[in-house]
Each structure stands twice: as structure tokens, then as C-alpha cells.
Design a protein around this motif. Structure first.
Motif, short mmCIF file in Angstrom:
data_model
loop_
_atom_site.label_atom_id
_atom_site.label_comp_id
_atom_site.label_asym_id
_atom_site.label_seq_id
_atom_site.Cartn_x
_atom_site.Cartn_y
_atom_site.Cartn_z
N ASP A 157 -9.09 0.15 -7.93
CA ASP A 157 -8.37 -1.07 -8.32
C ASP A 157 -6.97 -1.16 -7.72
OD1 ASP A 157 -10.61 -1.74 -9.92
OD2 ASP A 157 -9.81 -0.53 -11.56
N THR A 158 -6.72 -0.43 -6.65
CA THR A 158 -5.44 -0.53 -5.93
C THR A 158 -5.74 -0.41 -4.44
OG1 THR A 158 -4.92 1.83 -5.69
CG2 THR A 158 -4.34 0.82 -7.79
N SER A 159 -4.73 -0.61 -3.63
CA SER A 159 -4.87 -0.33 -2.20
C SER A 159 -4.16 0.98 -1.87
CB SER A 159 -4.29 -1.48 -1.38
OG SER A 159 -2.92 -1.66 -1.71
N ASP A 160 -3.82 1.74 -2.91
CA ASP A 160 -3.07 2.98 -2.75
C ASP A 160 -3.99 4.17 -2.54
OD1 ASP A 160 -0.87 1.38 -3.22
OD2 ASP A 160 -0.71 1.93 -5.33
N THR A 161 -3.43 5.18 -1.88
CA THR A 161 -4.18 6.38 -1.53
C THR A 161 -3.40 7.63 -1.90
OG1 THR A 161 -5.16 5.23 0.36
CG2 THR A 161 -5.28 7.61 0.40
N MET A 200 0.84 -1.19 0.00
CA MET A 200 0.00 0.00 0.00
C MET A 200 0.88 1.25 0.00
SD MET A 200 -2.99 1.16 2.61
CE MET A 200 -2.17 2.14 3.83
N VAL A 201 0.58 2.15 -0.91
CA VAL A 201 1.32 3.40 -1.05
C VAL A 201 0.39 4.55 -0.69
CG1 VAL A 201 2.50 4.92 -2.70
CG2 VAL A 201 2.76 2.45 -2.89
N VAL A 202 0.92 5.49 0.09
CA VAL A 202 0.18 6.72 0.39
C VAL A 202 1.00 7.87 -0.16
CG1 VAL A 202 -0.79 8.22 2.16
CG2 VAL A 202 -0.86 5.74 2.47
N LEU A 203 0.42 8.60 -1.11
CA LEU A 203 1.09 9.74 -1.73
C LEU A 203 0.42 11.02 -1.25
CD1 LEU A 203 1.15 8.36 -5.37
CD2 LEU A 203 3.00 8.29 -3.70
N ARG A 204 1.18 12.08 -1.21
CA ARG A 204 0.63 13.37 -0.81
C ARG A 204 0.77 14.35 -1.97
NH1 ARG A 204 1.40 15.78 5.04
NH2 ARG A 204 -0.26 14.30 5.34
N ALA A 205 -0.35 14.97 -2.37
CA ALA A 205 -0.37 15.92 -3.48
C ALA A 205 -0.88 17.27 -3.00
CB ALA A 205 -1.27 15.40 -4.59
N LYS A 206 -0.14 18.31 -3.34
CA LYS A 206 -0.55 19.67 -2.99
C LYS A 206 -1.46 20.18 -4.10
CE LYS A 206 1.37 24.06 -1.48
NZ LYS A 206 2.62 24.75 -1.12
N GLN A 251 -6.23 10.79 -9.25
CA GLN A 251 -5.84 9.73 -10.19
C GLN A 251 -4.75 10.19 -11.15
OE1 GLN A 251 -9.52 8.31 -11.89
NE2 GLN A 251 -10.18 7.39 -9.97
N GLU A 252 -4.81 11.43 -11.61
CA GLU A 252 -3.77 11.95 -12.49
C GLU A 252 -2.43 12.06 -11.76
OE1 GLU A 252 -3.91 12.65 -15.97
OE2 GLU A 252 -5.62 11.35 -15.54
#
Length: 187
Positions: free
Chosen positions: A53-57, A1-7, A169-170
Motif C-alpha cells: 500500500d505504498t511505493s516505498d521500499t 518514494m522512499v528507500v530505506l536500508r535496514a541491517k 514492515q516493522e
């Protein structure tokens, strides 16, 4: 599982409904501000979006920016290193639509070397009888600037989540592309 942070920078003229959109999205539609308080700088909130379709956030760190010129110098200080762009205009106000090019230029000047994913949102779809901006012009503007176009009504909670989910998503796709590039270079 990946957690990304977007500003996520949310910009547009004053009174177009930026704060209402952000608050409605952040609260999953349970909160629409009934009284209007002008944003006097930048208000920040965080909302996690699970990528299908992922466990990513992707955690969208949303910078809801004041639209009055008097606050621009303060707002600009909070715009460093944007990941995604969200421009908002009022469907019943042509001047607010025409200002979008100014706001986009200001945001993109923060990272001129990178094309940031972005959306253009025509808000206040519930005011259809007062609409002055037809879909044709914002669609053309969005297309010519690499943005995706959405129409929403924060008040009626109509299509509010779609632009933010698109941005998440982008951003995730950009991350995946960079990760694949790094992996291929390491081989």
C-alpha cells in the motif's frame, strides 16, 4: 518514494539452516543450496522489499552469520548498528532452540538502548517426523522477548518470505514513527 536500508542480523547455531533460508529468500525460491558449506564469518546479501500500500521500499542488508563459536569474534565485528534481528533454530534440535537466548543477548548488546524488531524462526518444518520442539515453547520465548514467531522450511520453500517481510514492515513502521515525531517537533 522512499528507500530505506535496514541491517538484518541472522543468527543461530551452526547447521540450523540460516544460509539456506537467506539464499532461498534472496533468490525468490529459485535457489536452495543442495550442498552444505559452513559459513565462516558473515555472508552479506541485499534484498528489496516493497511495503504494501505504498511505493516505498526497505532494502534488507542481510548479514548471514556463522553459528560456530570459533567464528564469534569475527562475526561480532560485523554486528554493529543492527536494525532488525532474525534468530533461527532447527525444529528437530532442542539445543539449537535453547541457544537462541544467547544469540539474542549478543545481538541486543550491540544496541542495548533500543528495542530491535525481531523474529524467531523454527526452520526445517519439512522434518516433521523428527521434530523435538513443539510450537508452545518458541511462541512463549518469542512473546517474552518481543519477537514474532514463524515456522519455515527453506528446503520446501515454505513460509520463507513471511519473516523477512515482517521485519521490513516493522522497520518501516519504526521509520514512520520517527518521521512523524520529527515533523511534530518542527511545528
Amino acid at each position: 518514494m522512499v528507500v530505506l536500508r535496514a541491517k538484518c542480523i541472522v543468527a543461530g547455531d551452526s547447521t540450523v539452516g540460516k544460509s539456506a533460508l537467506v539464499q532461498t529468500f534472496h533468490s525468490d525460491g529459485s535457489h536452495f543450496p543442495k550442498s552444505y558449506t559452513m559459513t565462516e564469518g558473515v555472508e552479506v546479501c541485499v534484498k528489496s522489499v516493497v511495503i504494501p500500500d505504498t511505493s516505498d521500499t526497505v532494502e534488507l542488508v542481510i548479514f548471514d552469520s556463522a553459528g560456530k563459536e570459533i567464528f564469534y569474534d569475527h562475526v561480532k565485528k560485523n554486528w554493529d548498528h543492527p536494525s532488525v534481528v532474525c534468530l533461527v533454530f532447527d525444529l528437530s534440535s532442542e539445543p539449537s532452540f535453547h541457544s537462541c537466548s544467547k544469540w539474542l543477548e549478543r545481538i541486543r548488546n550491540q544496541k542495548p538502548e533500543i528495542v530491535l524488531p525481531g523474529v524467531l524462526i523454527g526452520n526445517k518444518l519439512d522434518l516433521e517426523q523428527r521434530r523435538t520442539v513443539t510450537p508452545k515453547f518458541p511462541m512463549e520465548f518469542a512473546s517474552s522477548h518481543g519477537l514474532e514467531y514463524f515456522e519455515c522450511s527453506a528446503k520446501e520453500q515454505q513460509n520463507v518470505e513471511a519473516p523477512f517481510y515482517y521485519l521490513a514492515q516493522e522497520f518501516y513502521k519504526m521509520y514512520q514513527t520517527k518521521a512523524e515525531t520529527i515533523t511534530s517537533m518542527a511545528m
